[in-house]
Design a protein around this motif. Structure first.
Motif, PDB file in Angstrom:
ATOM      1  N   ALA A   1      35.925  28.562 -66.252  1.00 32.96           N
ATOM      2  CA  ALA A   1      37.058  28.982 -66.964  1.00 32.96           C
ATOM      3  C   ALA A   1      36.941  30.116 -67.803  1.00 32.96           C
ATOM      4  N   LEU A   2      37.950  30.839 -68.231  1.00 31.53           N
ATOM      5  CA  LEU A   2      37.876  31.895 -69.241  1.00 31.53           C
ATOM      6  C   LEU A   2      37.869  31.304 -70.498  1.00 31.53           C
ATOM      7  N   ASN A   3      37.037  31.888 -71.383  1.00 28.90           N
ATOM      8  CA  ASN A   3      36.964  31.504 -72.953  1.00 28.90           C
ATOM      9  C   ASN A   3      37.871  32.308 -73.605  1.00 28.90           C
TER      10      ASN A   3
ATOM     11  N   ASN B   1      36.907  21.522 -78.398  1.00 27.74           N
ATOM     12  CA  ASN B   1      38.153  22.098 -78.810  1.00 27.74           C
ATOM     13  C   ASN B   1      38.441  23.739 -78.977  1.00 27.74           C
ATOM     14  N   GLU B   2      37.584  24.308 -78.062  1.00 24.36           N
ATOM     15  CA  GLU B   2      37.512  25.752 -77.908  1.00 24.36           C
ATOM     16  C   GLU B   2      38.808  25.832 -76.949  1.00 24.36           C
ATOM     17  N   THR B   3      39.328  26.964 -76.784  1.00 24.17           N
ATOM     18  CA  THR B   3      40.426  27.450 -75.768  1.00 24.17           C
ATOM     19  C   THR B   3      39.989  27.976 -74.501  1.00 24.17           C
ATOM     20  N   PHE B   4      40.410  27.305 -73.441  1.00 26.55           N
ATOM     21  CA  PHE B   4      39.928  27.843 -72.010  1.00 26.55           C
ATOM     22  C   PHE B   4      41.392  28.037 -71.326  1.00 26.55           C
ATOM     23  N   LYS B   5      41.152  28.918 -70.423  1.00 22.82           N
ATOM     24  CA  LYS B   5      42.192  29.237 -69.284  1.00 22.82           C
ATOM     25  C   LYS B   5      41.614  29.243 -67.902  1.00 22.82           C
ATOM     26  N   CYS B   6      42.708  28.924 -67.044  1.00 22.33           N
ATOM     27  CA  CYS B   6      42.268  29.121 -65.638  1.00 22.33           C
ATOM     28  C   CYS B   6      42.022  30.758 -65.468  1.00 22.33           C
ATOM     29  N   PRO B   7      40.963  31.009 -64.581  1.00 17.51           N
ATOM     30  CA  PRO B   7      40.916  32.498 -63.963  1.00 17.51           C
ATOM     31  C   PRO B   7      41.956  32.934 -62.910  1.00 17.51           C
TER      32      PRO B   7
ATOM     33  N   SER C   1      43.537  30.161 -55.206  1.00 16.05           N
ATOM     34  CA  SER C   1      43.668  31.144 -56.164  1.00 16.05           C
ATOM     35  C   SER C   1      42.453  31.354 -57.368  1.00 16.05           C
ATOM     36  N   TYR C   2      42.069  30.135 -57.611  1.00 15.49           N
ATOM     37  CA  TYR C   2      41.313  29.741 -58.746  1.00 15.49           C
ATOM     38  C   TYR C   2      39.666  30.536 -58.272  1.00 15.49           C
TER      39      TYR C   2
ATOM     40  N   PHE D   1      32.286  38.609 -49.796  1.00 13.76           N
ATOM     41  CA  PHE D   1      31.746  37.388 -50.082  1.00 13.76           C
ATOM     42  C   PHE D   1      32.687  36.359 -49.478  1.00 13.76           C
ATOM     43  N   ASP D   2      32.226  35.269 -48.550  1.00 14.69           N
ATOM     44  CA  ASP D   2      33.059  34.293 -47.806  1.00 14.69           C
ATOM     45  C   ASP D   2      33.075  33.099 -48.856  1.00 14.69           C
ATOM     46  N   VAL D   3      33.841  33.022 -49.853  1.00 13.57           N
ATOM     47  CA  VAL D   3      33.877  32.130 -50.873  1.00 13.57           C
ATOM     48  C   VAL D   3      34.791  30.658 -50.537  1.00 13.57           C
ATOM     49  N   LYS D   4      34.312  29.673 -50.169  1.00 12.38           N
ATOM     50  CA  LYS D   4      34.923  28.181 -50.021  1.00 12.38           C
ATOM     51  C   LYS D   4      34.493  27.332 -51.042  1.00 12.38           C
ATOM     52  N   SER D   5      33.896  27.460 -51.841  1.00 16.20           N
ATOM     53  CA  SER D   5      33.347  26.214 -52.910  1.00 16.20           C
ATOM     54  C   SER D   5      32.933  27.254 -54.208  1.00 16.20           C
ATOM     55  N   GLU D   6      32.800  26.134 -55.120  1.00 18.43           N
ATOM     56  CA  GLU D   6      32.162  26.718 -56.474  1.00 18.43           C
ATOM     57  C   GLU D   6      30.804  26.993 -56.255  1.00 18.43           C
TER      58      GLU D   6
END
Length: 330
Positions: free
Chosen positions: A11-13, A28-34, A63-64, A180-185
């Motif tokens: 996540a983005l802080n 309690n910190e704020t996080f957003k979806c990249p 998208s994430y 980069f072939d990205v299919k997973s974390e």
């Protein structure tokens, strides 16, 4: 699966830095979806694996992944540049052997080569990284654009392949591309901490050119080291002998008394090589040999088929044969 049920590791802080859930200590910190910017909630319970929980009506997992992957590469390059740490990429370099063993292989058209890793530092080749910045020369927008201020034409596109491969238009520009072939974390983790290697299953390279290297000494590690080699010699009495051994076992001093070539060579070429050896070792034809006779037809396993005789003979049959006559081309 609803987006609210998808568990994300990145996540983005609040500082817009991409972080892994393992780095979070304050729930309690704020996080957003990249991918879409929707707020993510860190789940730091004691039963389930820690993760960021996605809110409703957000982006899809693809998208994430795409956004997280390109930000991960961008951050890694920027941090490496700032901290003066290398960001290596290993490319395949072809090593061409020019030693005496390569000459042996060349007699049958074989090559003595090996492939080694050539390491290049991306932070030395490029000094700037930009996210989704248009390349003014092509009007194309890579996921990350690497450039070099001193060499404006030296650039590299970083592309993230989640659902769509790098476009044919980009590939056609003849600009180096790391895809980069990205299919997973797990693939994002590789981009973040892994050693980039041309042989990696998630990396595709376009237009990366590595110069071959020629060496004069045998490295004993080429793909032909176990190749069977036929070593031929002629005794003072004119007798031929053949011995087989692996290429790796042949020492240069052996070539002072023997002639050799790969055992896979065809019969016609082998006869020519044997004749050349006989002409060199016995220029006066003091020792008659069927290989030099005009009645020679073909040979196999040291036996000669003669045009005149109706049976197989040994190559030294010429010593007692009334039909022996050296061919004109001998």
């Amino acid at each position: 699966m609803d987006n609210k049920d998808i568990r994300y590791a990145y996540a983005l802080n609040a500082s817009a830095n991409l972080v892994h859930i393992s780095e979070v200590t304050n729930r309690n910190e704020t996080f957003k979806c990249p991918g879409c910017g929707i707020e993510l909630t860190p789940a730091l319970g004691e039963i389930r694996k820690h993760h960021f929980r996605h809110g409703k009506n957000g982006c899809g997992f693809e998208s994430y992944l795409h956004s997280a992957a390109k930000i991960t590469f961008y951050n890694r390059f920027i941090q490496a540049k700032h901290n003066k740490h290398p960001l290596p990429i290993l490319l395949a370099r072809r090593i061409n052997c020019r030693s005496y063993k390569a000459d042996i292989l060349n007699k049958s058209g074989l090559e003595c080569i090996s492939i080694v890793d050539a390491e290049y530092d991306l932070t030395k080749l490029f000094d700037k990284a930009q996210l989704e910045r248009c390349d003014a020369d092509t009007n194309l927008v890579p996921d990350v654009l690497l450039t070099c201020a001193n060499l404006p034409k030296q650039k590299c596109y970083i592309e993230i392949f989640v659902t769509h491969q790098c476009s044919e238009n980009k590939v056609a520009q003849n600009i180096p591309i790391i895809e980069f072939d990205v299919k997973s974390e797990e693939d994002i983790e590789y981009i973040k901490n892994g050693i980039y290697n041309q042989s990696s299953p998630i990396i595709t390279l376009h237009h990366f050119k590595v110069k071959d290297r020629n060496i004069d000494e045998c490295r004993e590690s080429c793909s032909e080291k176990n190749r069977a080699i036929a070593l031929w010699s002629i005794s003072p009495a004119g007798r031929l002998s053949k011995e087989l051994c692996a290429l790796s076992q042949i020492k240069q001093e052996v070539l002072q008394t023997r002639t050799c070539w790969p055992d896979v060579i065809d019969e016609q070429m082998e006869r020519l090589l044997i004749k050349s050896m006989l002409e060199l070792k016995d220029p006066e034809n003091d020792f008659p040999n069927c290989f030099r006779c005009k009645s020679f037809l073909y040979h196999s396993k040291n036996r000669i088929t003669c045009k005149i005789k109706d049976h197989l003979v040994g190559y030294d049959e010429a010593k007692i044969c009334m039909h022996y006559e050296v061919s004109i081309d001998s």
